[in-house]
Design a protein around this motif. Structure first.
Motif: not given
Length: 379
Positions: A23-42
């Motif tokens: 993303d620092p090169l391509l700038h494709f993220i508008d918002t990121l929800d890392a914590d929520g994604a990992l919680q759902r993955a568990r």
């Protein structure tokens, strides 16, 4: 994951690592929800068809949209939202994260297309295998073509919408993905009527893409005023020189759609539309729909380049660049269309668009499966 060799947390963590790298090169993220994604993955149920699959949702998609709720119900894990064009953009074939324009992983000086810009860039970079988008004038197919991945716009009404069927019916939700199989499965899972859109088409079962038999296709390098680059034309024509594809010369009595599309876009946006302009747009829709019905009485599918040119520069955002001339007519008529990669030109992907009769996404996908080419990873 189903075999137990890897967990959903492993897969989602890899996607988040991909965001951190790309993303620092391509700038494709508008918002990121890392914590929520990992919680759902568990806690994801591994028996679900998309269990643990990380996905990106197109920015400004309502959380309650059927395309989102049904993806999550199928086990997919949204890790955030992807960029789309600036609301006041002169041209929609760019992405914007609030400070930077989205870049193409094949060439950082190029745009990834739009308006589903971040979706295509992230899929092409290998960050996620699937991302949602919307297509009112090619916004799934154009970025897929620019980035060398797959973009499917289904028949009008194939994917239910949060606000129901629009007045003009231009916009179709759908997916950009790494493979035809992935976008077909995802489209099937989110298809069918919903309480928010009870008029959506019935559930669409996943079609078989493999099989025997020949397909008759018509080929057009242009549908309007813009001619395709001869080199792009040559790549797409070359993709049709495969077994089971027979190219036929068939006339297509096609009317230009630019004025009609603008009128119908204004109608969908709730803007005032002159009755005469609306009547003219309806005539174009009816004429071209009839022309396609006549075409499909003698061939199975229509193939065109997806875009007349390869990806343009990301820094051309103040120019009114028209790259949807081969795409937006099928938003007016509502036909299904899929873009697949068919080769490279000067190191940039070239996409072919396959259009089929109403309700026959299976034909579009089957033909596309025979002409698609596996591209190397960008970069």
């Amino acid at each position: 994951m189903r075999s137990g060799r890897r967990t959903a947390v492993d897969v989602v963590s890899e996607a988040l690592d991909g965001v951190a790298h790309w993303d620092p090169l391509l700038h494709f993220i508008d918002t990121l929800d890392a914590d929520g994604a990992l919680q759902r993955a568990r806690s994801v149920d591994l028996g679900l068809p998309l269990a643990g699959v990380p996905v990106l949702i197109k920015a400004r998609t309502p959380a309650g949209s059927p395309i989102v709720t049904r993806l999550i119900a199928a086990g997919a894990i949204p890790i955030g939202t992807s960029t789309r064009a600036r609301p006041d953009a002169v041209s929609q074939t760019f992405g914007w994260n609030g400070s930077e324009y989205t870049r193409n992983p094949w060439d950082l000086s190029r745009s990834s297309g739009g308006s589903s810009a971040g979706a295509a860039a992230a899929v092409a970079a290998g960050v996620v295998p699937l991302a949602t988008g919307g297509d009112s004038a090619g916004s799934l197919r154009i970025p897929a073509s620019f980035c060398g991945v797959v973009g499917l716009k289904g028949t009008a009404g194939r994917v239910p919408r949060a606000d129901g069927r629009s007045l003009a019916g231009l916009t179709i939700g759908g997916f950009i993905g790494t493979s035809l199989e992935d976008v077909a499965l995802a489209t099937s899972l989110v298809s069918g009527p919903d309480r928010l859109d009870p008029g959506a088409l019935p559930h669409w079962p996943v079609p078989a893409l493999a099989g025997s038999g020949a397909w008759r296709v018509a080929y057009r390098s242009s549908l309007g005023l813009i001619e395709s680059d001869p080199a792009v034309d040559a790549v797409v024509r070359g993709s049709l020189a495969v077994p089971d594809i027979g190219v036929q010369e068939v006339d297509l009595d096609w009317l230009p759609v630019d004025s009609a599309w603008l009128t119908l876009r204004d109608l969908d946006a709730g803007l005032a539309v002159e009755p005469s302009a609306l009547q003219a747009a309806v005539r174009v829709r009816s004429h071209n729909s009839t022309a396609l019905a006549d075409l499909f009485s003698s061939v199975d599918a229509l193939v065109t380049p997806t875009t007349p040119r390869v990806a343009h520069g990301y820094d051309q955002h103040e120019q009114n660049i028209v790259v949807g001339d081969l795409c937006w007519g099928f938003n007016i008529t509502g036909h299904p269309a899929v873009s697949v990669p068919v080769g490279l030109l000067d190191g940039l992907p070239v996409g072919a668009q396959v259009v089929a009769p109403h309700g026959r996404e299976d034909i579009a996908l089957a033909v596309a499966a025979r002409i698609t080419r596996s591209l190397p990873l960008p970069g």
